[in-house]
Design an enzyme around this catalytic site. Structure first.
Site, PDB file in Angstrom:
ATOM      1  N   ASN A 116     -13.349   4.381  -0.416  1.00 24.63           N
ATOM      2  CA  ASN A 116     -12.469   3.217  -0.443  1.00 24.63           C
ATOM      3  C   ASN A 116     -13.001   2.273   0.637  1.00 24.63           C
ATOM      4  OD1 ASN A 116     -10.539   1.244  -0.284  1.00 24.63           O
ATOM      5  ND2 ASN A 116      -8.800   2.647  -0.370  1.00 24.63           N
ATOM      6  N   HIS A 171      -9.585   2.377  -5.022  1.00 23.76           N
ATOM      7  CA  HIS A 171      -8.656   1.483  -4.335  1.00 23.76           C
ATOM      8  C   HIS A 171      -7.247   1.919  -4.690  1.00 23.76           C
ATOM      9  CE1 HIS A 171     -11.775  -1.360  -3.187  1.00 23.76           C
ATOM     10  NE2 HIS A 171     -12.301  -1.140  -4.375  1.00 23.76           N
ATOM     11  N   ILE A 172      -6.378   1.910  -3.703  1.00 23.95           N
ATOM     12  CA  ILE A 172      -4.987   2.313  -3.918  1.00 23.95           C
ATOM     13  C   ILE A 172      -4.277   1.298  -4.815  1.00 23.95           C
ATOM     14  CG2 ILE A 172      -2.769   2.598  -2.720  1.00 23.95           C
ATOM     15  CD1 ILE A 172      -4.554   3.601  -0.302  1.00 23.95           C
ATOM     16  N   SER A 173      -4.500   0.026  -4.514  1.00 27.31           N
ATOM     17  CA  SER A 173      -3.859  -1.040  -5.293  1.00 27.31           C
ATOM     18  C   SER A 173      -4.770  -1.457  -6.447  1.00 27.31           C
ATOM     19  CB  SER A 173      -3.580  -2.241  -4.383  1.00 27.31           C
ATOM     20  OG  SER A 173      -4.802  -2.747  -3.858  1.00 27.31           O
ATOM     21  N   ASP A 177     -26.098  -1.695   0.269  1.00 30.94           N
ATOM     22  CA  ASP A 177     -27.496  -1.245   0.353  1.00 30.94           C
ATOM     23  C   ASP A 177     -27.575   0.230   0.735  1.00 30.94           C
ATOM     24  OD1 ASP A 177     -28.443  -3.717  -0.362  1.00 30.94           O
ATOM     25  OD2 ASP A 177     -28.867  -4.377   1.688  1.00 30.94           O
ATOM     26  N   TYR A 185       0.806  -1.233   0.000  1.00 31.02           N
ATOM     27  CA  TYR A 185       0.000   0.000   0.000  1.00 31.02           C
ATOM     28  C   TYR A 185       0.834   1.276   0.000  1.00 31.02           C
ATOM     29  CZ  TYR A 185      -3.516  -3.465   1.148  1.00 31.02           C
ATOM     30  OH  TYR A 185      -4.331  -4.561   1.116  1.00 31.02           O
TER      31      TYR A 185
HETATM   32  O1  CA2 Z   1      -6.036  -0.942  -2.452  1.00 31.15           O
HETATM   33  C1  CA2 Z   1      -6.919  -0.563  -1.678  1.00 31.15           C
HETATM   34  O2  CA2 Z   1      -7.170   0.619  -1.492  1.00 31.15           O
HETATM   35  C2  CA2 Z   1      -7.734  -1.598  -0.888  1.00 31.15           C
HETATM   36  O3  CA2 Z   1      -9.073  -1.134  -0.760  1.00 31.15           O
HETATM   37  C3  CA2 Z   1      -7.101  -1.748   0.465  1.00 31.15           C
HETATM   38  C4  CA2 Z   1      -7.747  -2.857   1.308  1.00 31.15           C
HETATM   39  C5  CA2 Z   1      -7.780  -4.166   0.543  1.00 31.15           C
HETATM   40  O4  CA2 Z   1      -8.524  -5.111   1.292  1.00 31.15           O
HETATM   41  C6  CA2 Z   1      -8.412  -3.992  -0.798  1.00 31.15           C
HETATM   42  O5  CA2 Z   1      -8.302  -5.215  -1.478  1.00 31.15           O
HETATM   43  C7  CA2 Z   1      -7.739  -2.920  -1.622  1.00 31.15           C
HETATM   44  C8  CA2 Z   1      -6.988  -3.100   2.587  1.00 31.15           C
HETATM   45  C9  CA2 Z   1      -6.785  -1.893   3.397  1.00 31.15           C
HETATM   46  C10 CA2 Z   1      -5.897  -2.265   4.529  1.00 31.15           C
HETATM   47  O6  CA2 Z   1      -4.928  -1.276   4.628  1.00 31.15           O
HETATM   48  C11 CA2 Z   1      -3.806  -1.596   5.293  1.00 31.15           C
HETATM   49  C12 CA2 Z   1      -2.809  -0.651   5.251  1.00 31.15           C
HETATM   50  C13 CA2 Z   1      -1.646  -0.900   5.882  1.00 31.15           C
HETATM   51  C14 CA2 Z   1      -1.476  -2.078   6.583  1.00 31.15           C
HETATM   52  C15 CA2 Z   1      -2.470  -3.010   6.627  1.00 31.15           C
HETATM   53  C16 CA2 Z   1      -3.661  -2.757   5.993  1.00 31.15           C
END
Ligand code: CA2
Length: 156
Positions: free
Chosen positions: A75, A101-103, A88, A24
């Site tokens: 997000n 989403h960041i990724s 909903d 991330y």
């Molecule tokens: O890429 C994204 O923005 C996500 O929404 C991030 C979610 C992930 O479940 C999605 O698949 C994609 C996870 C967010 C958790 O963020 C963390 C950041 C640092 C350390 C652990 C978790």
């Protein structure tokens, strides 16, 4: 009256820049909020920015946006793949929903690939890193016709 937009962030996004930087990145949520506020100020948009680790709290924020905001940028993080209740709530919002989403979730494992929230989103942005939030706000502003038709000229 200024166009209002809310940016909502789901569970664990408070850990951005602190844990798992290989997935991330190193940008914190506070830095993302600062970038969003900079964009909002430049575009004359009033901005709400929130993060919660709780599904019900996010649903309450979506409900609060009804009647107060023109668009939602969200997000949903982990709730993207599980929360029919959040879906909903977003369905009951009248304005555009832009999912960010960041990724690149499409390049992730099976568990992180299919967002159920996307079915209600007018636009989905993923894989652009933290800059995706600015792209998402720009898309939402365009949908609300809140962007200037031509770029402002430089002063002086
Ligand atoms: O890429 C994204 O923005 C996500 O929404 C991030 C979610 C992930 O479940 C999605 O698949 C994609 C996870 C967010 C958790 O963020 C963390 C950041 C640092 C350390 C652990 C978790």
């Amino acid at each position: 009256m200024a166009t209002r937009m809310v940016v909502l962030n789901g569970p664990n996004l408070n850990l951005l820049g602190v844990r798992e930087p290989h997935i991330y990145g190193t940008t914190t949520l506070a830095a993302i909020e600062a970038g969003c506020r900079e964009f909002a100020d430049a575009a004359g948009i009033s901005l709400g920015f929130h993060q919660s680790n709780h599904e019900g709290a996010l649903i309450d924020l979506v409900h609060a946006a009804r009647g107060s905001a023109g668009a939602i940028v969200i997000n949903p993080a982990g709730f993207s793949f599980t929360s029919v209740a959040l879906l909903d709530a977003l369905k009951a919002f009248d304005g555009p929903v832009v999912e960010v989403h960041i990724s690149n979730i499409h390049a992730r494992d099976e568990l992180h690939r299919h967002s159920i929230i996307s079915s209600v989103a007018a636009c989905v942005i993923c894989g652009a890193g933290p800059y995706g939030y600015i792209l998402a706000m720009q898309a939402a502003a365009q949908m609300l016709k809140a962007l200037p038709t031509s770029p402002p000229s430089a002063p002086g």
